[in-house]
Scaffold this active site. Sequence first.
Site, mmCIF file in Angstrom:
data_model
loop_
_atom_site.group_PDB
_atom_site.id
_atom_site.type_symbol
_atom_site.label_atom_id
_atom_site.label_comp_id
_atom_site.label_asym_id
_atom_site.label_seq_id
_atom_site.Cartn_x
_atom_site.Cartn_y
_atom_site.Cartn_z
ATOM 1 C CB SER A 22 59.768 28.864 36.660
ATOM 2 O OG SER A 22 59.239 29.922 37.414
ATOM 3 C CB THR A 67 51.948 31.284 35.836
ATOM 4 O OG1 THR A 67 51.970 32.705 35.827
ATOM 5 C CG2 THR A 67 52.125 30.769 34.411
ATOM 6 C CE LYS A 71 50.104 32.597 39.947
ATOM 7 N NZ LYS A 71 50.841 33.657 40.640
ATOM 8 C CG ASP A 107 52.585 33.649 43.985
ATOM 9 O OD1 ASP A 107 53.699 33.356 43.515
ATOM 10 O OD2 ASP A 107 51.513 33.442 43.376
ATOM 11 C CB ALA A 133 42.784 46.008 44.490
ATOM 12 N NE ARG A 157 43.844 51.966 36.708
ATOM 13 C CZ ARG A 157 44.407 51.382 35.662
ATOM 14 N NH1 ARG A 157 45.250 52.054 34.880
ATOM 15 N NH2 ARG A 157 44.162 50.120 35.375
ATOM 16 N NE ARG A 161 40.246 44.526 40.275
ATOM 17 C CZ ARG A 161 41.359 44.097 39.664
ATOM 18 N NH1 ARG A 161 42.103 44.936 38.970
ATOM 19 N NH2 ARG A 161 41.717 42.831 39.762
ATOM 20 C CE1 TYR A 232 60.820 38.800 36.045
ATOM 21 C CE2 TYR A 232 58.998 38.668 37.601
ATOM 22 C CZ TYR A 232 59.589 38.292 36.411
ATOM 23 O OH TYR A 232 58.945 37.402 35.590
ATOM 24 N N GLY A 253 61.597 43.281 43.038
ATOM 25 C CA GLY A 253 60.675 42.175 42.811
ATOM 26 C C GLY A 253 61.340 40.842 42.541
HETATM 27 P P1 ATR Z 1 47.892 40.814 39.236
HETATM 28 O O1 ATR Z 1 47.162 39.509 39.282
HETATM 29 O O2 ATR Z 1 49.290 40.728 38.729
HETATM 30 O O3 ATR Z 1 47.826 41.551 40.519
HETATM 31 P P2 ATR Z 1 45.724 42.311 37.991
HETATM 32 O O4 ATR Z 1 44.709 41.500 38.694
HETATM 33 O O5 ATR Z 1 45.537 42.630 36.550
HETATM 34 O O6 ATR Z 1 47.163 41.645 38.062
HETATM 35 O O7 ATR Z 1 45.935 43.669 38.810
HETATM 36 C C1 ATR Z 1 46.706 44.713 38.351
HETATM 37 C C2 ATR Z 1 46.617 45.852 39.350
HETATM 38 O O8 ATR Z 1 47.427 46.919 38.867
HETATM 39 C C3 ATR Z 1 45.230 46.443 39.521
HETATM 40 O O9 ATR Z 1 45.080 46.844 40.858
HETATM 41 C C4 ATR Z 1 45.239 47.635 38.573
HETATM 42 O O10 ATR Z 1 44.375 48.687 38.943
HETATM 43 P P3 ATR Z 1 42.816 48.707 38.485
HETATM 44 O O11 ATR Z 1 42.105 47.777 39.401
HETATM 45 O O12 ATR Z 1 42.411 50.115 38.622
HETATM 46 O O13 ATR Z 1 42.831 48.222 37.039
HETATM 47 C C5 ATR Z 1 46.655 48.101 38.743
HETATM 48 N N1 ATR Z 1 47.137 48.891 37.604
HETATM 49 C C6 ATR Z 1 47.416 48.448 36.353
HETATM 50 N N2 ATR Z 1 47.865 49.454 35.576
HETATM 51 C C7 ATR Z 1 47.845 50.573 36.355
HETATM 52 C C8 ATR Z 1 48.186 51.943 36.130
HETATM 53 N N3 ATR Z 1 48.647 52.363 34.938
HETATM 54 N N4 ATR Z 1 48.054 52.812 37.158
HETATM 55 C C9 ATR Z 1 47.607 52.399 38.357
HETATM 56 N N5 ATR Z 1 47.265 51.110 38.635
HETATM 57 C C10 ATR Z 1 47.382 50.216 37.654
#
Ligand code: ATR
Length: 287
Positions: A22, A67, A71, A107, A133, A157, A161, A232, A253
């Site tokens: 940024s 960031t 946030k 965002d 999520a 996953r 959530r 990205y 991205g």
């Molecule tokens: P952000 O704020 O960038 O969205 P986050 O809150 O850590 O970051 O969310 C990351 C997301 O990526 C989550 O939905 C996570 O899934 P879980 O809730 O099951 O942890 C998902 N994620 C991260 N690594 C993953 C992987 N290897 N396979 C599938 N989903 C993944």
Amino acid sequence: MASHSIKEITGLFGYPVEHSLSPEMHNAAFNKLGLDYTYLPFEVKPERLKEAVMGIKGLNLRGVNLTIPHKEEVIPYLDQVSKEARLIGAVNTIKNKDGKLIGYNTDGQGFITSLKEEANFIARDKNILIIGAGGAAKAIAFQLALEGANSLYISNRTISRAEELVLTIESKLNEIKVDPVPLEDRKLEMIIGQIDLVIDTTPVGMYPKVDVKPVINPKLLHDDLIVTDIVYNPVETSLLRSAKAVGAKTVSGLGMLLYQGVLAFEIWTGRKAPVEIMKEVLENKII
Ligand code: ATR
């Protein structure tokens, strides 16, 4: 005697902040328009966030981006929060308006703008699959709902959530159909035929682990889809490569990163952002 103009100061509060693109993106934009502004990275520890935010007033900064991990935590310290940011529960841009701090979230809107600019995609009446999520999924989901999407499916996953995010959206907006979906081929197969847009909000495929399998099985993808990734780096993730291979339209991205910055720039300066130069900076730094 030459007058000595005082710079308007903007910046980024994060922890960590050193890898952010940024500062270069915004400083190039300020230079391009000849604005007497600058953008600085500020490393703000979580326990110092309140003092840092008060410092925006005390030092008369023009505004900042926020960031990780600030946030959500920043909201109680602001004087006013935009409708989107309140719904999402997160602020990524603060404007200091005559000593009053106003919080925005660019965002979700940045993501929508990048889809419009790069794929001519309009969310109204569309059916959308969001993978993940977390915070990014939440910002994007609320913005798509506000833009009049027909339905949102949230696949994660950890299904609990996804269910939680669905409940949060349903409790705040009642016109959108939103459902959780387990991140399993069988379940995704049942809905993918009616989907217009797939959004991967997970970090899967991010540098340095670029050769991983995409978060959803590429066999599910088809040529009627637009597929986007919020990762990205690299610009073309394994998911986007698979999507291209089946003839789907793809959006990287980079656009979301660019347009969240474009919108923040416009909030602070009241000027139309020089999008091309900002894009050039990002492309040169990443590719
Ligand atoms: P952000 O704020 O960038 O969205 P986050 O809150 O850590 O970051 O969310 C990351 C997301 O990526 C989550 O939905 C996570 O899934 P879980 O809730 O099951 O942890 C998902 N994620 C991260 N690594 C993953 C992987 N290897 N396979 C599938 N989903 C993944």
